[in-house]
Design an enzyme around this catalytic site. Structure first.
Site, PDB file in Angstrom:
ATOM      1  N   TYR A 106     -50.329  22.473 -18.205  1.00 53.12           N
ATOM      2  CA  TYR A 106     -48.931  22.687 -17.819  1.00 53.12           C
ATOM      3  C   TYR A 106     -48.054  22.832 -19.067  1.00 53.12           C
ATOM      4  CZ  TYR A 106     -44.233  21.316 -16.174  1.00 53.12           C
ATOM      5  OH  TYR A 106     -42.878  21.249 -15.923  1.00 53.12           O
TER       6      TYR A 106
ATOM      7  N   ASP B 156     -40.147  36.953  -6.282  1.00 51.94           N
ATOM      8  CA  ASP B 156     -41.302  36.366  -6.963  1.00 51.94           C
ATOM      9  C   ASP B 156     -41.180  36.738  -8.441  1.00 51.94           C
ATOM     10  OD1 ASP B 156     -43.733  35.800  -8.087  1.00 51.94           O
ATOM     11  OD2 ASP B 156     -44.884  36.421  -6.329  1.00 51.94           O
TER      12      ASP B 156
ATOM     13  N   LEU C 289     -34.376  21.516  -8.748  1.00 52.36           N
ATOM     14  CA  LEU C 289     -33.297  21.891  -9.667  1.00 52.36           C
ATOM     15  C   LEU C 289     -32.536  23.118  -9.167  1.00 52.36           C
ATOM     16  CD1 LEU C 289     -31.848  21.403 -12.344  1.00 52.36           C
ATOM     17  CD2 LEU C 289     -33.596  22.798 -13.466  1.00 52.36           C
TER      18      LEU C 289
ATOM     19  N   ALA D 246     -40.850  27.545 -11.178  1.00 52.45           N
ATOM     20  CA  ALA D 246     -41.952  27.105 -12.040  1.00 52.45           C
ATOM     21  C   ALA D 246     -43.150  26.684 -11.198  1.00 52.45           C
ATOM     22  CB  ALA D 246     -41.510  25.906 -12.890  1.00 52.45           C
ATOM     23  N   TRP D 247     -44.311  26.703 -11.825  1.00 51.53           N
ATOM     24  CA  TRP D 247     -45.459  25.954 -11.322  1.00 51.53           C
ATOM     25  C   TRP D 247     -45.256  24.541 -11.866  1.00 51.53           C
ATOM     26  CZ3 TRP D 247     -50.571  27.520  -9.312  1.00 51.53           C
ATOM     27  CH2 TRP D 247     -51.459  26.440  -9.231  1.00 51.53           C
TER      28      TRP D 247
HETATM   29  N1  LIG Z   1     -40.092  18.067 -11.935  1.00 48.62           N
HETATM   30  C1  LIG Z   1     -40.100  17.536 -13.153  1.00 48.62           C
HETATM   31  O1  LIG Z   1     -40.310  16.329 -13.327  1.00 48.62           O
HETATM   32  C2  LIG Z   1     -39.846  18.401 -14.349  1.00 48.62           C
HETATM   33  C3  LIG Z   1     -39.921  17.814 -15.627  1.00 48.62           C
HETATM   34  C4  LIG Z   1     -39.661  18.602 -16.742  1.00 48.62           C
HETATM   35  C5  LIG Z   1     -39.335  19.944 -16.595  1.00 48.62           C
HETATM   36  N2  LIG Z   1     -39.301  20.485 -15.343  1.00 48.62           N
HETATM   37  C6  LIG Z   1     -38.956  21.910 -15.231  1.00 48.62           C
HETATM   38  O2  LIG Z   1     -37.725  22.004 -14.538  1.00 48.62           O
HETATM   39  C7  LIG Z   1     -37.698  23.192 -13.760  1.00 48.62           C
HETATM   40  C8  LIG Z   1     -37.375  22.865 -12.304  1.00 48.62           C
HETATM   41  O3  LIG Z   1     -38.390  22.005 -11.797  1.00 48.62           O
HETATM   42  P1  LIG Z   1     -38.325  21.421 -10.314  1.00 48.62           P
HETATM   43  O4  LIG Z   1     -38.815  20.032 -10.399  1.00 48.62           O
HETATM   44  O5  LIG Z   1     -37.025  21.752  -9.704  1.00 48.62           O
HETATM   45  O6  LIG Z   1     -39.478  22.271  -9.633  1.00 48.62           O
HETATM   46  P2  LIG Z   1     -39.783  22.459  -8.082  1.00 48.62           P
HETATM   47  O7  LIG Z   1     -38.976  21.544  -7.252  1.00 48.62           O
HETATM   48  O8  LIG Z   1     -41.279  22.457  -7.949  1.00 48.62           O
HETATM   49  O9  LIG Z   1     -39.262  23.933  -7.838  1.00 48.62           O
HETATM   50  C9  LIG Z   1     -39.905  25.038  -8.403  1.00 48.62           C
HETATM   51  C10 LIG Z   1     -39.678  26.178  -7.458  1.00 48.62           C
HETATM   52  O10 LIG Z   1     -40.218  27.359  -8.059  1.00 48.62           O
HETATM   53  C11 LIG Z   1     -40.778  28.105  -6.993  1.00 48.62           C
HETATM   54  N3  LIG Z   1     -41.722  29.077  -7.515  1.00 48.62           N
HETATM   55  C12 LIG Z   1     -42.991  28.857  -7.922  1.00 48.62           C
HETATM   56  N4  LIG Z   1     -43.540  30.018  -8.309  1.00 48.62           N
HETATM   57  C13 LIG Z   1     -42.604  30.982  -8.128  1.00 48.62           C
HETATM   58  C14 LIG Z   1     -42.572  32.381  -8.347  1.00 48.62           C
HETATM   59  N5  LIG Z   1     -43.646  33.041  -8.795  1.00 48.62           N
HETATM   60  N6  LIG Z   1     -41.448  33.071  -8.053  1.00 48.62           N
HETATM   61  C15 LIG Z   1     -40.361  32.411  -7.555  1.00 48.62           C
HETATM   62  N7  LIG Z   1     -40.320  31.087  -7.333  1.00 48.62           N
HETATM   63  C16 LIG Z   1     -41.439  30.385  -7.623  1.00 48.62           C
HETATM   64  C17 LIG Z   1     -41.424  27.065  -6.111  1.00 48.62           C
HETATM   65  O11 LIG Z   1     -41.681  27.596  -4.850  1.00 48.62           O
HETATM   66  P3  LIG Z   1     -42.898  26.952  -3.979  1.00 48.62           P
HETATM   67  O12 LIG Z   1     -42.424  25.576  -3.600  1.00 48.62           O
HETATM   68  O13 LIG Z   1     -43.001  27.910  -2.853  1.00 48.62           O
HETATM   69  O14 LIG Z   1     -44.092  26.927  -4.887  1.00 48.62           O
HETATM   70  C18 LIG Z   1     -40.352  25.985  -6.101  1.00 48.62           C
HETATM   71  O15 LIG Z   1     -39.404  26.246  -5.089  1.00 48.62           O
HETATM   72  C19 LIG Z   1     -39.052  23.864 -13.977  1.00 48.62           C
HETATM   73  O16 LIG Z   1     -38.946  24.771 -15.027  1.00 48.62           O
HETATM   74  C20 LIG Z   1     -39.943  22.706 -14.404  1.00 48.62           C
HETATM   75  O17 LIG Z   1     -41.038  23.141 -15.196  1.00 48.62           O
HETATM   76  C21 LIG Z   1     -39.529  19.757 -14.223  1.00 48.62           C
END
Ligand SMILES: NC(=O)c1ccc[n+]([C@@H]2O[C@H](COP(=O)([O-])OP(=O)(O)OC[C@H]3O[C@@H](n4cnc5c(N)ncnc54)[C@H](OP(=O)(O)O)[C@@H]3O)[C@@H](O)[C@H]2O)c1
Length: 269
Positions: free
Chosen positions: A113, A25, A2, A48-49
């Protein structure tokens, strides 16, 4: 995923500064406060985690990022006079309702989660900044996702056993980002549900990907959540009512588009 999508569709006239994890971070308050030193109008948190199953064994670590850090961000934004946009999930709900979830429905997360993400929503609301939270679901587009796994397997003609008793809508991050920027430009406050229009099971999504890449769908088979045996519990009904937000386009239309070679290249959707 995202974070990159938000950068890719940034509206004309918006001066966006994006940080990688290495640059910022979000659990580190001493790093977050200086990053807001320019008093931005908005702070958009895509960090996010996101590893749902792993969170079961690492709940404290996941909640530091998905819960506590969001509160820190909110307090730093309050002091900087910035608004916060944050993203949450359908996994804050228990999935027992017989209709799509509205923003006003009471959360009751079943897994680590979902509990961490709900903690983030609450910490943000308690931080006294101006905020909005967008709950979304089943994201894909430019990163690791169920759609990409299916795309890879379909092209190799591999069999896939897919859950057919969890309901939601696969949502492309570019579509979500467009909605998110609209809410930024409207200075929207509060909680919003944004997911693709329509509803599907994971099996439906897998089948649509197999069909769209021209693969034989016969190797796809159905299974129940119990048979699949994921580590984390997930809501059976994760459908989000997006009538308040005006959700992105229909899930199947966007999914079919996104697996076309000119759209996804060799990497996948
Ligand atoms: N993916 C889904 O299906 C889904 C569904 C519902 C809601 N969401 C929400 O939508 C949002 C975006 O999700 P996404 O799928 O784009 O996630 P993503 O691709 O996993 O990206 C999350 C990013 O956050 C980084 N991150 C983790 N811990 C961090 C920290 N302490 N400081 C700075 N950066 C950090 C990660 O880095 P690393 O790769 O180095 O860990 C990763 O680049 C999140 O809030 C997620 O909970 C996602």
């Amino acid at each position: 995923m995202l974070g990159r999508a938000m950068q890719a569709v940034v509206p004309f006239g918006v001066d966006l500064r994006a940080f990688s994890r290495a640059e910022l971070d979000i659990v580190d308050e001493l790093g977050v406060r200086p990053a807001l030193g320019s008093h931005p109008d908005w702070v958009i948190n895509c960090a996010a985690w996101a590893r749902v199953d792993d969170a079961e064994d690492h709940e404290a670590e996941a909640t530091r990022i998905n819960g506590d850090a969001v509160g820190l961000l909110g307090k730093a934004a309050r002091d900087a006079g910035s608004r916060v946009m944050h993203f949450s999930t359908d996994y804050v709900f228990d999935g027992t309702l017989d209709r799509p979830y509205r923003e006003t429905d009471v959360p009751n997360p079943q897994g680590a989660y979902g509990r961490g993400k709900l903690a983030g929503e609450c910490a943000l609301a308690a931080s006294e900044c101006r905020w909005n939270v967008i709950r979304t679901q089943w994201l894909y587009g430019g990163g690791h996702s169920f759609a990409r796994i299916m795309w890879n397997r379909a092209r190799k003609g591999l069999p896939s056993r897919v859950i057919d008793d969890q309901w939601g809508a696969p949502t492309h991050v570019a579509e979500l980002a467009t909605v998110a920027w609209r809410l930024v430009q409207e200075n929207a406050n509060g909680t919003w549900h944004a997911a693709a229009v329509g509803e599907a099971s994971w099996f439906d999504v897998g089948q649509k990907v197999y069909e769209a890449v021209g693969a034989d769908p016969t190797p796809l088979s159905r299974c129940s959540t119990a048979e699949y045996g994921s580590k984390a519990p997930r809501p059976a009904n994760g459908r989000l009512d997006t009538s308040k937000t005006g959700g992105p386009r229909a899930w199947d239309e966007v999914l079919v588009e996104s697996v076309q070679p000119d759209r996804c290249g060799e990497a996948g959707p």
